[in-house]
Write an enzyme that holds these catalytic residues in place. Structure first.
Site, mmCIF file in Angstrom:
data_model
loop_
_atom_site.group_PDB
_atom_site.id
_atom_site.type_symbol
_atom_site.label_atom_id
_atom_site.label_comp_id
_atom_site.label_asym_id
_atom_site.label_seq_id
_atom_site.Cartn_x
_atom_site.Cartn_y
_atom_site.Cartn_z
ATOM 1 C CD GLU A 102 -2.777 -1.082 2.522
ATOM 2 O OE1 GLU A 102 -2.670 -0.111 3.308
ATOM 3 O OE2 GLU A 102 -3.629 -1.971 2.613
ATOM 4 N N PRO A 103 0.282 2.408 -0.299
ATOM 5 C CG PRO A 103 -1.037 4.069 -1.302
ATOM 6 C CD PRO A 103 -1.099 2.661 -0.774
ATOM 7 C CD GLU A 120 7.932 -12.217 -4.673
ATOM 8 O OE1 GLU A 120 8.095 -13.105 -3.834
ATOM 9 O OE2 GLU A 120 7.458 -12.412 -5.809
ATOM 10 C CB THR A 132 14.125 -3.833 0.199
ATOM 11 O OG1 THR A 132 14.068 -3.840 1.638
ATOM 12 C CG2 THR A 132 12.991 -2.990 -0.356
HETATM 13 N N1 CAA Z 1 5.915 -17.321 7.878
HETATM 14 C C1 CAA Z 1 4.907 -17.424 8.776
HETATM 15 N N2 CAA Z 1 4.715 -16.526 9.783
HETATM 16 C C2 CAA Z 1 5.582 -15.493 9.865
HETATM 17 C C3 CAA Z 1 6.651 -15.326 8.962
HETATM 18 C C4 CAA Z 1 6.808 -16.301 7.939
HETATM 19 N N3 CAA Z 1 7.797 -16.202 7.046
HETATM 20 N N4 CAA Z 1 7.314 -14.203 9.285
HETATM 21 C C5 CAA Z 1 6.718 -13.688 10.371
HETATM 22 N N5 CAA Z 1 5.659 -14.464 10.716
HETATM 23 C C6 CAA Z 1 4.768 -14.291 11.848
HETATM 24 C C7 CAA Z 1 5.595 -14.163 13.158
HETATM 25 O O1 CAA Z 1 5.873 -15.429 13.682
HETATM 26 C C8 CAA Z 1 4.671 -13.370 14.030
HETATM 27 O O2 CAA Z 1 3.683 -14.251 14.555
HETATM 28 P P1 CAA Z 1 3.160 -14.160 16.098
HETATM 29 O O3 CAA Z 1 2.231 -13.000 16.148
HETATM 30 O O4 CAA Z 1 2.442 -15.464 16.288
HETATM 31 O O5 CAA Z 1 4.359 -13.988 16.959
HETATM 32 C C9 CAA Z 1 3.966 -12.443 13.055
HETATM 33 O O6 CAA Z 1 4.083 -13.048 11.767
HETATM 34 C C10 CAA Z 1 4.564 -11.051 13.027
HETATM 35 O O7 CAA Z 1 5.930 -11.173 12.689
HETATM 36 P P2 CAA Z 1 6.961 -9.981 12.907
HETATM 37 O O8 CAA Z 1 6.871 -9.503 14.319
HETATM 38 O O9 CAA Z 1 8.286 -10.449 12.440
HETATM 39 O O10 CAA Z 1 6.363 -8.843 11.950
HETATM 40 P P3 CAA Z 1 6.898 -7.424 11.546
HETATM 41 O O11 CAA Z 1 5.760 -6.490 11.466
HETATM 42 O O12 CAA Z 1 8.072 -7.032 12.413
HETATM 43 O O13 CAA Z 1 7.383 -7.632 10.018
HETATM 44 C C11 CAA Z 1 8.860 -8.206 8.202
HETATM 45 C C12 CAA Z 1 8.344 -8.521 9.609
HETATM 46 C C13 CAA Z 1 9.804 -9.349 7.897
HETATM 47 C C14 CAA Z 1 9.618 -6.901 8.171
HETATM 48 C C15 CAA Z 1 7.668 -8.187 7.195
HETATM 49 O O14 CAA Z 1 6.844 -7.070 7.402
HETATM 50 C C16 CAA Z 1 8.125 -8.180 5.737
HETATM 51 O O15 CAA Z 1 8.490 -9.222 5.188
HETATM 52 N N6 CAA Z 1 8.089 -7.005 5.093
HETATM 53 C C17 CAA Z 1 8.347 -6.929 3.637
HETATM 54 C C18 CAA Z 1 7.052 -6.995 2.873
HETATM 55 C C19 CAA Z 1 7.277 -7.439 1.468
HETATM 56 O O16 CAA Z 1 8.065 -8.304 1.173
HETATM 57 N N7 CAA Z 1 6.504 -6.855 0.555
HETATM 58 C C20 CAA Z 1 6.549 -7.247 -0.822
HETATM 59 C C21 CAA Z 1 5.168 -7.271 -1.372
HETATM 60 S S1 CAA Z 1 4.847 -8.449 -2.657
HETATM 61 C C22 CAA Z 1 5.643 -7.952 -4.025
HETATM 62 O O17 CAA Z 1 6.559 -7.216 -3.965
HETATM 63 C C23 CAA Z 1 5.272 -8.554 -5.327
HETATM 64 C C24 CAA Z 1 4.127 -7.942 -6.024
HETATM 65 O O18 CAA Z 1 3.827 -8.276 -7.110
HETATM 66 C C25 CAA Z 1 3.294 -6.950 -5.469
#
Ligand code: CAA
Length: 384
Positions: A127-128, A364, A366
């Site tokens: 999202e934005p 997916e 950074t």
């Molecule tokens: N699998 C399953 N569960 C997971 C997990 C995984 N890989 N990673 C985290 N979780 C769970 C954790 O265990 C935790 O669970 P509990 O509440 O039970 O403890 C919960 O999720 C929250 O985890 P975090 O506290 O680690 O969450 P966070 O808010 O700190 O975020 C992050 C972690 C790794 C930074 C995550 O936000 C992230 O990956 N951000 C990047 C987003 C991203 O990749 N966006 C790309 C979009 S898609 C795209 O680009 C393609 C397109 O075409 C659009």
């Protein structure tokens, strides 16, 4: 430990290489210039069994090993990242996610049509105001009788303009942060679903369909939920564990293509009375690229092997994506320089690889995010 591909894997690699060279590569420059996604290739990839590579044949899949899926992604990435990117979103972020979290009914309804390419999938997370910090999303899902009513906005949605099915993430309680998020499977012809192309012209992946999507009082039945209410963040993260493997493999493809092009050019181009490949500076560049390609590929294979064996792969796919995309960025940077003025024009494909690889370092998750995922897993989270 066995470093050899099985006969089946070698066949899949050869089939993909042939398809990539004969049907994808000849269009890559033209579609990069026109910005039109070569949509006829979707059905072809369905016929070849690429779209649901690792999914069980019961649901129309090919039942391949995850390593075979990475071979497909590498070969496609070697010629066209827009086509490889299509596959990562459609096949991993959407189909594998439905395969992991869907009810039997959802799997039977969606997976066979996604496997043939009759339906195309997109994944609506970003999202934005919620990119890397996905849990802070502002889209909402309001419960009403037997339905959810979704409002919000998504950006940079790959395949968004051509998708029939969208995985949509929205919060039913924003106070609860990630615990409020729900995942939904939504046909894109649902009233209230609107899409338009992203404004501006992208640096790379120019033939990918990147959309800005809005949901305006979009009503979906409760059966559209993927996973339990409040489980949506885990659904999203687990999908990214699959998707990042395909991105990492695609980066290996780009790095290999940059190496191949550089070796070819270093053998043919003569300056100062000799092949440029006989200069030590050029040799050092090609040696470093070779080492990077080998290392990146082994990390990708290891992550695929772990996934196949049901082991936790979050850290290993993040390591593979981080290393492979950074290595491919180095390779593309050097390949353009080594080609001199020719590398600066789309007369040679290294120019496109140089632009495309920036996308793989960003989407997916950074490279910053991959480092966070790795470090949190290695160090562990402090007990609160
Ligand atoms: N699998 C399953 N569960 C997971 C997990 C995984 N890989 N990673 C985290 N979780 C769970 C954790 O265990 C935790 O669970 P509990 O509440 O039970 O403890 C919960 O999720 C929250 O985890 P975090 O506290 O680690 O969450 P966070 O808010 O700190 O975020 C992050 C972690 C790794 C930074 C995550 O936000 C992230 O990956 N951000 C990047 C987003 C991203 O990749 N966006 C790309 C979009 S898609 C795209 O680009 C393609 C397109 O075409 C659009």
């Amino acid at each position: 430990m066995n470093f050899e591909l099985t006969l089946t894997q070698q066949e899949i690699q050869q089939t993909t290489r042939r398809f990539a060279q004969e049907e994808v590569a000849p269009l890559a420059r033209e579609t990069d210039e026109s910005g039109e996604f070569p949509i006829h290739l979707v059905k072809r990839m369905g016929e070849l069994g690429f779209l649901a590579a690792t999914i069980d044949p019961t649901y129309g899949g090919s039942g391949m090993h995850y390593l075979s899926y990475t071979l497909i992604s590498e070969e496609l990435g070697r010629v066209d990242s827009s086509v490889r990117g299509f596959l990562a979103v459609h096949g991993s972020l959407v189909s594998l996610c439905i395969n992991d979290w869907g009810t039997e009914e959802q799997k039977q309804h969606y997976l066979p049509k996604l496997a043939t390419g009759d339906w195309i999938g997109c994944y609506c997370l970003t999202e934005p105001n919620a990119g890397s910090d996905a849990a802070s999303m502002e889209s909402t899902a309001r419960e009403e009788d037997e339905a959810y009513v979704i409002n919000g906005e998504k950006i940079w949605i790959t395949n968004g303009g051509i998708a029939d099915v969208a995985l949509v993430f929205a919060s039913r309680d924003r106070e609860k942060r990630h615990k409020g998020i729900c995942a939904f499977i939504v046909p894109t012809n649902t009233p209230g679903f609107h899409r338009e192309p992203m404004p501006g012209k992208e640096l790379g992946h120019r033939s990918s369909s990147h959309s800005h999507i809005t949901f305006n009082e979009m009503r979906v039945p409760k059966e559209a939920l993927l996973g339990q209410p409040g489980e949506g963040f885990k659904v999203a993260m687990s999908a990214l564990d699959h998707g990042r493997l395909g991105v990492a493999a695609g980066a290996v493809g780009i790095a290999q293509a940059c190496l191949d092009a550089s070796v070819d050019f270093a053998r043919r181009r003569r300056q100062f009375g000799q092949r440029i490949g006989d200069f030590q500076m050029v040799q050092a560049t090609i040696a470093d690229m070779t080492a990077d390609v080998e290392a990146a590929r082994l990390l990708v294979y290891k992550a695929a092997w772990m996934k196949e064996n049901g082991l936790p792969t979050t850290r290993h796919t993040a390591v593979a994506k981080l290393f492979a995309t950074e290595a491919a960025a180095r390779a593309a940077n050097e390949a353009v320089l080594l080609h001199g003025g020719r590398g600066y024009s789309n007369e040679y494909p290294v120019e496109r690889f140089y632009r495309d690889i920036k996308g793989l370092q960003i989407y997916e998750g950074t490279s910053y995010i991959q480092r966070i995922v790795i470090a949190r897993d290695v160090i562990g989270r402090e007990e609160k």
